[in-house]
Design a protein around this motif. Structure first.
Motif, short mmCIF file in Angstrom:
data_model
loop_
_atom_site.label_atom_id
_atom_site.label_comp_id
_atom_site.label_asym_id
_atom_site.label_seq_id
_atom_site.Cartn_x
_atom_site.Cartn_y
_atom_site.Cartn_z
N THR A 137 43.07 46.95 46.66
CA THR A 137 44.18 45.99 46.81
C THR A 137 45.07 46.37 47.99
O THR A 137 45.52 45.50 48.74
N GLU A 138 45.33 47.65 48.18
CA GLU A 138 46.15 48.09 49.30
C GLU A 138 45.48 47.82 50.64
O GLU A 138 46.15 47.59 51.64
N PHE A 139 44.15 47.83 50.67
CA PHE A 139 43.43 47.55 51.91
C PHE A 139 43.26 46.05 52.16
O PHE A 139 42.66 45.66 53.16
N GLY A 140 43.76 45.24 51.26
CA GLY A 140 43.71 43.79 51.47
C GLY A 140 42.52 43.09 50.86
O GLY A 140 42.34 41.89 51.12
N PHE A 141 41.71 43.79 50.06
CA PHE A 141 40.57 43.14 49.44
C PHE A 141 41.04 42.31 48.25
O PHE A 141 41.97 42.69 47.53
N GLU A 142 40.36 41.19 48.03
CA GLU A 142 40.65 40.35 46.88
C GLU A 142 39.90 40.92 45.67
O GLU A 142 38.67 40.93 45.63
N VAL A 143 40.68 41.38 44.71
CA VAL A 143 40.09 42.03 43.54
C VAL A 143 39.69 41.02 42.48
O VAL A 143 38.76 41.27 41.69
N ALA A 144 40.36 39.87 42.44
CA ALA A 144 40.09 38.88 41.38
C ALA A 144 38.63 38.42 41.37
O ALA A 144 37.99 38.42 40.31
N PRO A 145 38.04 38.04 42.53
CA PRO A 145 36.61 37.67 42.49
C PRO A 145 35.71 38.82 42.04
O PRO A 145 34.71 38.60 41.35
N LEU A 146 36.07 40.05 42.43
CA LEU A 146 35.27 41.21 42.01
C LEU A 146 35.33 41.40 40.50
O LEU A 146 34.31 41.66 39.85
N LEU A 147 36.53 41.24 39.94
CA LEU A 147 36.66 41.38 38.49
C LEU A 147 35.91 40.26 37.76
O LEU A 147 35.29 40.50 36.72
N ALA A 148 35.97 39.05 38.32
CA ALA A 148 35.24 37.94 37.70
C ALA A 148 33.74 38.19 37.72
O ALA A 148 33.04 37.98 36.73
N SER A 149 33.23 38.68 38.86
CA SER A 149 31.81 38.99 38.95
C SER A 149 31.42 40.12 37.99
O SER A 149 30.37 40.07 37.34
N ALA A 150 32.28 41.13 37.92
CA ALA A 150 32.00 42.23 37.00
C ALA A 150 32.00 41.76 35.55
O ALA A 150 31.20 42.22 34.74
N GLY A 151 32.92 40.83 35.24
CA GLY A 151 32.94 40.30 33.88
C GLY A 151 31.68 39.54 33.53
O GLY A 151 31.10 39.71 32.45
N VAL A 152 31.22 38.70 34.46
CA VAL A 152 29.97 37.96 34.22
C VAL A 152 28.79 38.92 34.09
O VAL A 152 27.94 38.79 33.20
N ALA A 153 28.73 39.92 34.99
CA ALA A 153 27.64 40.89 34.92
C ALA A 153 27.71 41.70 33.63
O ALA A 153 26.68 42.02 33.03
#
Length: 331
Positions: A137-153
């Protein structure tokens, strides 16, 4: 002919001054302000996240190790003088050592340290993932899509490996509840009857009497019968002719029970004196009597064999012939 040339001034070469040009205080201040402005941005935030995350992880691991080690060694967290006196005076404490399985301390330590290892691994994963997400998050990456993908996986993986998760969860509860441990004689159903050789989070290894090593998935264990936990009961069934004198037989069996209880090799294995019940069964040809005693865990078979030998010897002395001593595996 001599020509007179005008005199010229000698040439001089200028050398650069080796001393650096002085740096103005204003330039130093501007550089310091620029560095501080940069450092107080994402570098400081990332450093704080790493330091706090490592401290939290160290504290969690220390707490888990501290609690599990106390459980493994059996030491209470706090113990005042009044508690010590009460424990010292209590007769139950002295009997507890005799009642306990000789492998109970090792099993408790194994169970506690295994659970502690699982909790430490869980803490590592949880804290590590949190640190990684905050740094991204500090580096500017969007974490929400990553969390959504991790949840689906995770959902897809959960459906595919639900039996594996079930085995691990069941293994954790087996260790926490101390249902059985290494060295116990158990019946896990479906023919898995024998001595526990290893307890893991996913499977349990049982060695049967004929040498077969059973691998039982923890999630498939619906019931577990432990014959060597806490204490066991030695049973010896004795059959005599149906026309035998009941009082004579009971007296002879009582002497047999007393002789086994006085045996120096087995006397320490008894938790209560052996006794003889009355007639348990009557058939056309025999009467059934049962000798029983509460013994240390795992010693019921040895004591049962000794009771049957002594019973046969005493019955022969009183001329009660054709005795049929039948083994009993109940615990």
């Amino acid at each position: 002919m001599n020509l007179l040339l005008p005199a010229t001034a000698p040439r001089t070469t200028s050398t650069p001054d080796p001393s650096p040009s002085p740096v103005l205080p204003e330039e130093i201040g501007e550089a310091g302000d620029a560095f501080w402005t940069w450092f107080t941005g994402w570098p400081l935030h990332v450093l704080v996240i790493l330091v706090v995350g490592v401290l939290v992880l160290v504290l969690l691991r220390h707490l888990i190790s501290h609690v599990t080690e106390r459980i493994a060694t059996g030491k209470p967290a706090t113990e005042d003088k009044r508690t010590k006196d009460r424990v010292r005076r209590s007769p139950i404490v002295g009997d507890a050592i005799g009642i306990a399985n000789p492998l109970a301390s090792a099993r408790r330590a194994q169970r506690a340290r295994t659970v502690g290892s699982v909790l430490n691994s869980t803490a590592n994963i949880v804290v590590g993932v949190m640190i990684l997400l905050m740094v991204l998050t500090e580096f500017g990456f969007e974490v929400a899509p990553l969390l959504a993908s991790a949840g689906v996986a995770g959902i897809a993986l959960g459906f595919g490996a639900q039996s594996l998760v079930k085995d691990f969860i069941s293994g954790v509860f087996i260790l926490i509840e101390d249902q059985y441990g290494v060295g116990d004689v158990v019946d896990l159903g479906s023919g898995a009857d024998g001595v526990i050789e290893e307890v893991q989070l996913r499977t349990t290894q049982v060695r049967s009497l004929d040498g077969t090593l059973w691998w039982v998935r923890n999630g498939e264990i619906l019931r577990a019968g432990n014959r060597t936990q806490g204490w066991s009961r030695a049973l010896a069934e004795v059959r005599v002719p149906v026309d035998a004198d009941v009082d004579v037989v009971r007296t002879a069996l009582g002497r047999a029970a007393d002789a086994v209880a006085a045996d120096p090799e087995l006397s320490d294995e008894f938790l209560e004196p052996p006794s003889v019940r009355g007639v348990d069964a009557v058939t056309d040809f025999s009467l059934a009597f049962t000798l029983h005693a509460q013994v240390r865990p795992g010693m019921q078979w040895e004591v049962s064999r000794a009771l049957r030998r002594a019973a046969q010897d005493q019955l022969r002395r009183v001329d009660v012939l054709r005795t049929d001593v039948i083994a009993s595996d109940e615990a």
